[in-house]
Design an enzyme around this catalytic site. Structure first.
Site, PDB file in Angstrom:
ATOM      1  N   CYS A   1      39.203-145.443  67.768  1.00 53.20           N
ATOM      2  CA  CYS A   1      38.041-146.026  68.434  1.00 53.20           C
ATOM      3  C   CYS A   1      38.386-147.426  68.950  1.00 53.20           C
ATOM      4  O   CYS A   1      38.898-148.260  68.197  1.00 53.20           O
ATOM      5  CB  CYS A   1      36.889-146.083  67.430  1.00 53.20           C
ATOM      6  N   GLU A   2      38.108-147.671  70.208  1.00 50.63           N
ATOM      7  CA  GLU A   2      38.458-148.970  70.777  1.00 50.63           C
ATOM      8  C   GLU A   2      37.519-150.080  70.299  1.00 50.63           C
ATOM      9  O   GLU A   2      37.811-151.257  70.503  1.00 50.63           O
ATOM     10  CB  GLU A   2      38.448-148.908  72.304  1.00 50.63           C
ATOM     11  N   HIS A   3      36.408-149.717  69.659  1.00 46.81           N
ATOM     12  CA  HIS A   3      35.464-150.729  69.189  1.00 46.81           C
ATOM     13  C   HIS A   3      35.839-151.285  67.819  1.00 46.81           C
ATOM     14  O   HIS A   3      35.623-152.475  67.549  1.00 46.81           O
ATOM     15  CB  HIS A   3      34.048-150.148  69.129  1.00 46.81           C
ATOM     16  N   HIS A   4      36.384-150.436  66.941  1.00 42.60           N
ATOM     17  CA  HIS A   4      36.717-150.881  65.591  1.00 42.60           C
ATOM     18  C   HIS A   4      38.184-150.621  65.227  1.00 42.60           C
ATOM     19  O   HIS A   4      38.628-150.996  64.141  1.00 42.60           O
ATOM     20  CB  HIS A   4      35.825-150.182  64.565  1.00 42.60           C
TER      21      HIS A   4
ATOM     22  N   GLN B   1      35.251-141.449  72.699  1.00 43.25           N
ATOM     23  CA  GLN B   1      35.321-139.996  72.879  1.00 43.25           C
ATOM     24  C   GLN B   1      34.865-139.600  74.270  1.00 43.25           C
ATOM     25  O   GLN B   1      35.420-138.678  74.885  1.00 43.25           O
ATOM     26  CB  GLN B   1      34.474-139.293  71.823  1.00 43.25           C
TER      27      GLN B   1
ATOM     28  N   HIS C   1      34.092-139.457  63.437  1.00 39.03           N
ATOM     29  CA  HIS C   1      34.488-140.833  63.671  1.00 39.03           C
ATOM     30  C   HIS C   1      34.463-141.628  62.368  1.00 39.03           C
ATOM     31  O   HIS C   1      33.423-141.731  61.715  1.00 39.03           O
ATOM     32  CB  HIS C   1      33.555-141.486  64.696  1.00 39.03           C
TER      33      HIS C   1
ATOM     34  N   CYS D   1      34.549-144.729  62.051  1.00 34.81           N
ATOM     35  CA  CYS D   1      33.709-145.923  62.145  1.00 34.81           C
ATOM     36  C   CYS D   1      32.291-145.626  61.664  1.00 34.81           C
ATOM     37  O   CYS D   1      31.551-146.549  61.303  1.00 34.81           O
ATOM     38  CB  CYS D   1      33.696-146.481  63.568  1.00 34.81           C
TER      39      CYS D   1
END
Length: 207
Positions: free
Chosen positions: A97-100, A138, A166, A168
């Protein structure tokens, strides 16, 4: 990342070239994160961790060094007149995940209606891997796979569905275990014809 990587090598992405930090800079960044987490980066069990993390990241994010066009460049024209759905389902993948920057893991289902030949079935699995081994969402991963198929194979239609869990959501935040996120996208005949969509869902076991 290993000793063969040149310091400040440039990584070419879709949007802009990005200077690649040196191995020393990467390892120092990992030491900083270990200390920020509350541990001692110099204790015995963690002393070689920065080197291991750098090496692992080189493998986990190797998709930045691969081109989807090269994966799909060879097609086969002699298919005996076959022009119906080609479907490869349950392709396992793992991404981050590019956020976490934590993993999400799942499987992909890919179908297309050939126009001028077919591609080797293993190439579709490799295509998923190219994009999955990058920082992702995703939704974006679904779109990138489909766009690459359309661009390089020119099918009459294509369909992609991803199912993933996920970390996250599992490891942090709401800590919801066993929750599947499903994304799909259709183009060409699959987008225009509901019966073709229904066939796709049926073939992947979703109807």
């Amino acid at each position: 990342m290993d000793a063969r990587v040149k310091p400040h090598e440039v990584i070419t992405l879709d949007h802009a070239p990005v200077p690649r930090p040196s191995l020393k800079e990467v390892e120092e960044a990992v030491r900083t994160l270990i200390a920020w987490a509350g541990d001692d980066p110099e204790r015995e069990g963690l002393r070689d961790t920065p080197m291991r993390v750098a090496k692992a990241y080189r493998e986990l994010f190797s998709g930045y060094e691969q081109e989807p066009g090269e994966v799909l460049e060879r097609t086969f024209k002699e298919v005996g007149g076959y022009d119906d759905i080609v479907l490869v389902r349950d392709i396992p993948f793992h991404s981050h995940c590019e956020h976490h920057m934590v993993p999400f893991v799942g499987k992909a289902h890919i179908a297309y209606l050939p126009h001028d030949g077919v591609v080797g079935l293993s190439k579709l699995a490799r295509l998923v891997d190219v994009f999955a081994r990058r920082l992702q969402t995703q939704e974006n991963l679904t779109a990138q796979i489909l766009d690459a198929i359309n661009e390089h194979l020119g099918p009459r239609g294509a369909a992609v569905m991803l199912e993933a869990e996920h970390m996250c959501m599992t490891m942090r935040g709401v800590r919801a275990h066993g929750v599947a996120t499903i994304t799909h996208r259709f183009t060409g005949v699959f987008a225009e014809d509901r019966e073709e969509q229904d066939r796709f869902f049926s073939m992947v076991g979703k109807r």
